[in-house]
Motif scaffolding. Structure first.
Motif, PDB file in Angstrom:
ATOM      1  N   PHE A 759      16.167 -11.330 -29.540  1.00 22.51           N
ATOM      2  CA  PHE A 759      16.106 -10.053 -30.245  1.00 22.51           C
ATOM      3  C   PHE A 759      17.070  -9.097 -29.550  1.00 22.51           C
ATOM      4  CE2 PHE A 759      12.225 -12.115 -31.421  1.00 22.51           C
ATOM      5  CZ  PHE A 759      11.914 -11.656 -32.694  1.00 22.51           C
ATOM      6  N   ASN A 760      18.235  -8.927 -30.148  1.00 17.39           N
ATOM      7  CA  ASN A 760      19.270  -8.038 -29.628  1.00 17.39           C
ATOM      8  C   ASN A 760      19.365  -6.858 -30.594  1.00 17.39           C
ATOM      9  OD1 ASN A 760      21.544  -6.747 -28.679  1.00 17.39           O
ATOM     10  ND2 ASN A 760      22.835  -8.568 -28.651  1.00 17.39           N
ATOM     11  N   ASP A 761      18.443  -5.892 -30.429  1.00 18.98           N
ATOM     12  CA  ASP A 761      18.294  -4.782 -31.376  1.00 18.98           C
ATOM     13  C   ASP A 761      18.059  -5.325 -32.786  1.00 18.98           C
ATOM     14  OD1 ASP A 761      18.506  -2.800 -29.422  1.00 18.98           O
ATOM     15  OD2 ASP A 761      20.679  -2.840 -29.482  1.00 18.98           O
ATOM     16  N   GLU A 762      18.940  -5.016 -33.753  1.00 18.13           N
ATOM     17  CA  GLU A 762      18.697  -5.463 -35.123  1.00 18.13           C
ATOM     18  C   GLU A 762      19.138  -6.910 -35.353  1.00 18.13           C
ATOM     19  OE1 GLU A 762      22.920  -3.834 -35.289  1.00 18.13           O
ATOM     20  OE2 GLU A 762      21.038  -3.412 -34.239  1.00 18.13           O
ATOM     21  N   LYS A 763      19.829  -7.495 -34.402  1.00 21.41           N
ATOM     22  CA  LYS A 763      20.296  -8.869 -34.540  1.00 21.41           C
ATOM     23  C   LYS A 763      19.233  -9.815 -33.993  1.00 21.41           C
ATOM     24  CE  LYS A 763      25.105  -7.421 -34.149  1.00 21.41           C
ATOM     25  NZ  LYS A 763      24.786  -5.983 -34.006  1.00 21.41           N
ATOM     26  N   VAL A 764      18.737 -10.692 -34.850  1.00 23.47           N
ATOM     27  CA  VAL A 764      17.677 -11.625 -34.477  1.00 23.47           C
ATOM     28  C   VAL A 764      18.195 -13.036 -34.740  1.00 23.47           C
ATOM     29  CG1 VAL A 764      15.275 -12.283 -34.836  1.00 23.47           C
ATOM     30  CG2 VAL A 764      15.968  -9.889 -35.137  1.00 23.47           C
ATOM     31  N   VAL A 765      18.330 -13.826 -33.676  1.00 22.32           N
ATOM     32  CA  VAL A 765      18.963 -15.138 -33.812  1.00 22.32           C
ATOM     33  C   VAL A 765      18.186 -16.188 -33.032  1.00 22.32           C
ATOM     34  CG1 VAL A 765      21.280 -14.169 -34.147  1.00 22.32           C
ATOM     35  CG2 VAL A 765      20.492 -14.711 -31.839  1.00 22.32           C
ATOM     36  N   ALA A 766      18.241 -17.433 -33.523  1.00 21.36           N
ATOM     37  CA  ALA A 766      17.702 -18.559 -32.770  1.00 21.36           C
ATOM     38  C   ALA A 766      18.653 -18.869 -31.631  1.00 21.36           C
ATOM     39  CB  ALA A 766      17.539 -19.768 -33.685  1.00 21.36           C
ATOM     40  N   CYS A 767      18.092 -19.143 -30.453  1.00 22.62           N
ATOM     41  CA  CYS A 767      18.941 -19.292 -29.274  1.00 22.62           C
ATOM     42  C   CYS A 767      18.403 -20.409 -28.388  1.00 22.62           C
ATOM     43  CB  CYS A 767      18.988 -17.982 -28.499  1.00 22.62           C
ATOM     44  SG  CYS A 767      20.038 -18.021 -27.053  1.00 22.62           S
ATOM     45  N   ALA A 768      19.215 -21.435 -28.184  1.00 22.36           N
ATOM     46  CA  ALA A 768      18.825 -22.542 -27.311  1.00 22.36           C
ATOM     47  C   ALA A 768      19.316 -22.337 -25.881  1.00 22.36           C
ATOM     48  CB  ALA A 768      19.375 -23.861 -27.870  1.00 22.36           C
ATOM     49  N   ASP A 769      20.347 -21.528 -25.699  1.00 22.61           N
ATOM     50  CA  ASP A 769      20.928 -21.283 -24.377  1.00 22.61           C
ATOM     51  C   ASP A 769      20.152 -20.166 -23.681  1.00 22.61           C
ATOM     52  OD1 ASP A 769      22.446 -20.929 -22.155  1.00 22.61           O
ATOM     53  OD2 ASP A 769      24.210 -20.131 -23.175  1.00 22.61           O
ATOM     54  N   LEU A 770      19.444 -20.504 -22.610  1.00 22.06           N
ATOM     55  CA  LEU A 770      18.636 -19.529 -21.883  1.00 22.06           C
ATOM     56  C   LEU A 770      19.247 -19.157 -20.533  1.00 22.06           C
ATOM     57  CD1 LEU A 770      15.023 -20.840 -22.622  1.00 22.06           C
ATOM     58  CD2 LEU A 770      16.343 -19.119 -23.849  1.00 22.06           C
ATOM     59  N   SER A 771      20.556 -19.296 -20.412  1.00 22.78           N
ATOM     60  CA  SER A 771      21.200 -18.961 -19.141  1.00 22.78           C
ATOM     61  C   SER A 771      21.014 -17.487 -18.788  1.00 22.78           C
ATOM     62  CB  SER A 771      22.695 -19.306 -19.195  1.00 22.78           C
ATOM     63  OG  SER A 771      23.331 -18.643 -20.288  1.00 22.78           O
TER      64      SER A 771
END
Length: 787
Positions: A759-771
């Motif tokens: 959750f990057n403000d209004e941008k909501v994305v699936a994310c596999a990279d947890l670096s």
């Protein structure tokens, strides 16, 4: 019921106009097919949706029948896509867009009657209604007023603006300045007047704005260094003033502005604002930064949509708030709490914008419903527009020296502040899943006497070892050895010698302190103390922290009194200090260290209280981050030790101001309490509620349960499961918690599969990279692992 002809033709003085979104949800004139209904009697906004008709509810409750309906429909944009079907709106990383709403939407204005469920075109409405609606459209919305107000609070006079001696002409014989054109070019907009000599020059080109400028006022200052202060003419009227000091390179206030301008023949009372002021331009710029969102390898991360996947718009610098609230509302305890309201708001609340329970319910609907989690057609079809929690941000930060500003803040500090404020105003039930009991044990190693005390807490703030692994020879950038979160938790509870603490029985200084948990919370909040003091400046240390998906903190359980140990009996007064909310006793060694450094005692005690009473270094870090707090030198006020100020009792001066306008003391007091001592909002409320009796009704929900800390401690001791699963992480990029950017990583179930979502403000994305979680994790949220 009032007729259209009986409604006034202008807004009452100080009236607040709510026209951005519905009072009870995030429906707007753009996203609701029926548009937004602005009440023509109280100027609050409501929506008519499929599941709820808040316009009708308000009309029946208040007998307000007529509404100014504003509807915005998206314009056709044939150039939006290229011949390959790809969006043409590819933006540079830091491109700022300045697009007028008129370029995006067609506006449709009507007058709606609830009783007839019918509308008429605005042009067919009586003249008084047409005049009133013109004012409604021209007036800044309540949210916009609050945004501007927070910026204005940060602008102060400078040494150059307090000592201006106006000279009517720059050269002998020069007449009064021509105010409608730059003296060096043909520009007739973005004009500034030098307060020292009266010359007119154009301003600089505002980055991200269509407002033109050739910097001739700057050139005038460079040629005349003793003329640093100028005023922007287009934004000048009785209520607005843009003053800039070129020597300080900042916006300033000019104490004697009216008199100075009169020396140049300018009467402020006759001027009308025709251009956006600097505050509005700054807000536009801050709110429209648009960052690309790519994965580690440059690929665009896939957006996700639906219930629980709604983003927040960034309100300038509100990513700290967005991240924290996203995490809280992702927890089952929060969703189940607000779900019990079944969509019903507190009935006795006159203005939902100033009631915390109403705002939290509104956010719950906005995040959980999924109605607003749809691709945006105004910025980039890839992502959603997000909901805008403006009223909530204003309310939650009200009267707080930091959170009421537009500056970036520390996400962890905001989380603690929010938990405390919601506990007081909403009830202890909302946040009970975070509560647990910690036992502090101090043992004399000589006589075996032990003192045990308990405190009720809602987080663990743990120190992080910052061992430098290498230093870049060219840049000086430090690389730190990786830390295991489990090890940091163990270190937090490990025994340590106290040093100057004396045994009350044998007077020995050989004292050992240890910490243990007497209960385990359903939700465990862990803060990594990444903030360190370097060269007397608080900085964030980018120590990599490995965080396992599951943890077991059984070893942190309190061991209590062991064989051979003798507990020191406490008198009744000491027993009353077992929980943190009672009388605070500062760590004497740390306090002495702070006092020896020259810090005043009130702020030293306050810093120790805020940082868990652990060490002088942690307290000093807090002090450097809060030097500008308005109440930094005020004595510490603990919950339970002073009167409840949650009602925001207004000052006698403010009450008398309204009484002088003809209102009763009781009615004036109620208006100020309901509107947070905002005089303009109180006047608006008074005009909108002429028949109110002035009796203040409770705004808390009848089902709210308030428990004392002692009751909660007794209830929790010995309970809980020490096994947890990582649920969410608030990450921070930047060198200081008050700069940079916050985002939240949260586990979500998408299409039946558990995934991490960014959750990057209004941008909501699936994310596999947890670096980012490893290098920038700041606040970790663990939930009880029931498997």
């Amino acid at each position: 019921m009032t007729t259209l002809e009986a409604i006034g033709s202008s807004l009452p003085y100080g009236a607040r106009v709510y026209k951005d979104d519905c009072m009870y949800n995030f429906d707007t004139a753009e996203n609701n097919p029926n548009g937004l209904d602005v009440c023509l009697q109280c100027y609050q906004a409501f929506s008519r949706g499929v599941d709820s008709n808040y316009t009708q509810e308000h009309a029946l409750k208040k007998e307000h029948d007529f509404y100014f309906n504003i509807r915005k429909t998206l314009k056709e944009n044939p150039n939006k896509y290229n011949e390959l079907g790809e969006s043409n709106s590819k933006l540079a990383k830091l491109e700022v867009k300045d697009v007028a709403e008129e370029d995006i939407y067609d506006f449709i204005y009507t007058i709606y009657s609830n009783s007839s469920d019918d509308s008429i075109p605005l042009e067919d409405a009586p003249q008084n209604i047409q005049l009133l609606t013109q004012e409604i459209l021209a007036t800044n919305s309540s949210n916009r007023q609050d945004e501007i107000k927070t910026w204005e609070q940060e602008i102060q006079p400078c040494e150059h603006s307090v000592s201006i001696q106006p000279v009517q002409t720059l050269t002998t014989g020069e007449s009064k300045p021509v105010l409608d054109q730059c003296s060096e070019c043909s520009l007739k907009e973005n004009l500034w007047i030098c307060l020292h000599c009266g010359i007119i020059g154009c301003g600089r080109q505002q980055y991200g704005s269509t407002l033109q400028g050739n910097s001739h006022m700057l050139a005038h200052y460079e040629a005349h260094p003793t003329h640093p202060v100028a005023i922007k003419l287009g934004s000048l009227d009785v209520d607005n003033c843009d003053a800039y000091c070129y020597k300080c390179n900042d916006e300033v206030k000019v104490p004697e502005l009216v008199a100075i301008l009169l020396a140049y023949g300018i009467d402020v009372s006759t001027l009308v604002k025709t251009e956006k002021n600097l505050i509005e331009l700054n807000l536009d710029q801050n709110l429209n930064w648009d960052f690309k969102l790519d994965g580690a390898n440059g690929e665009k991360l896939p957006p996700v949509f639906g219930p629980g996947l709604t983003g927040f718009q960034n309100l300038g610098n509100s990513c700290y708030l967005n991240s924290v609230i996203q995490v809280l509302y992702s927890l089952p305890a929060y969703t189940s709490y607000f779900k019990e309201f079944d969509g019903k708001f507190p009935e006795n609340v006159t203005n939902p914008a100033v009631d915390l329970t109403s705002q939290l319910l509104k956010i719950y609907d906005g995040l959980s419903s999924g109605r607003y989690s749809v691709p945006s057609h105004t910025k980039d079809d890839t992502y959603q527009l997000g909901i805008k929690p403006s009223a909530f941000k204003t309310l939650i930060g009200e009267n707080h020296p930091e959170f009421q500003t537009q500056r970036q803040q520390d996400a962890f500090e905001f989380l603690l502040y929010f938990l405390e404020k919601s506990n007081k105003e909403v009830g202890s039930k909302l946040n009970e899943s975070f509560k647990f009991v910690v036992e502090n044990k101090i043992k004399c190693l000589d006589c075996e006497n032990v003192k045990l005390s308990t405190e009720l807490v809602d987080n663990l703030s743990i120190p992080i070892k910052d061992v430098v692994d290498s230093v870049d020879a060219e840049t000086g950038t430090k690389t730190y050895k990786t830390v295991q979160l489990n090890d940091s938790l163990t270190d937090y509870c490990a025994p340590e010698l106290l040093g100057d603490y004396k045994c009350p029985k044998c007077t020995s200084y050989n004292m050992l302190k240890s910490i243990g948990l007497k209960s385990f919370p359903s939700v465990l909040i862990v803060n990594a103390k990444r903030i360190k003091l370097e060269n007397w400046v608080p900085v964030k240390i980018d120590v990599p922290i490995e965080v396992p998906g599951t943890i077991d903190i059984s070893e942190l359980k309190s061991k209590g009194l062991q064989e051979g140990e003798i507990e020191i009996e406490e008198d009744e007064d000491e027993q009353d200090s077992d929980v943190r909310s009672s009388k605070f006793e500062p760590n004497q060694e740390a306090l002495n260290s702070l006092l020896s450094m020259g810090f005043p005692e009130p702020r030293s005690i306050k810093s120790l209280h805020a940082t868990g009473n652990n060490s002088a270094e942690e307290a000093m870090n807090w002090l450097f981050a809060h030097m500008d707090d308005a109440d930094i030198d005020s004595p510490l006020q603990e919950s339970g030790s002073n009167k409840d100020n949650s009602k925001n009792e207004p000052s006698e001066e403010l009450v008398n101001n309204l009484v002088g306008m003809g209102f009763s003391t009781q009615l004036a007091t109620k208006a100020l309490i309901l509107n947070g001592s905002d005089v303009n909002a109180a006047v608006e409320w008074l005009f909108s509620n002429p028949d109110d009796d002035g009796v203040i009704e409770s705004t808390s929900t009848p089902t709210v349960e308030q428990k004392s800390d002692k009751e909660i401690v007794a209830q929790l001791e010995g309970t809980g499961n020490p096994k947890y699963k990582l649920h969410a992480v608030v990450c921070h990029k930047g060198t200081s918690p008050h700069t940079g950017h916050y985002v939240a990583f949260i586990r979500k179930i998408i299409d039946g599969e558990e995934k991490w979502v960014l959750f990057n403000d209004e941008k909501v994305v699936a994310c596999a990279d947890l670096s980012d979680v490893i290098t920038n994790g700041y606040v970790y949220i663990f939930v009880e692992d029931k498997l």
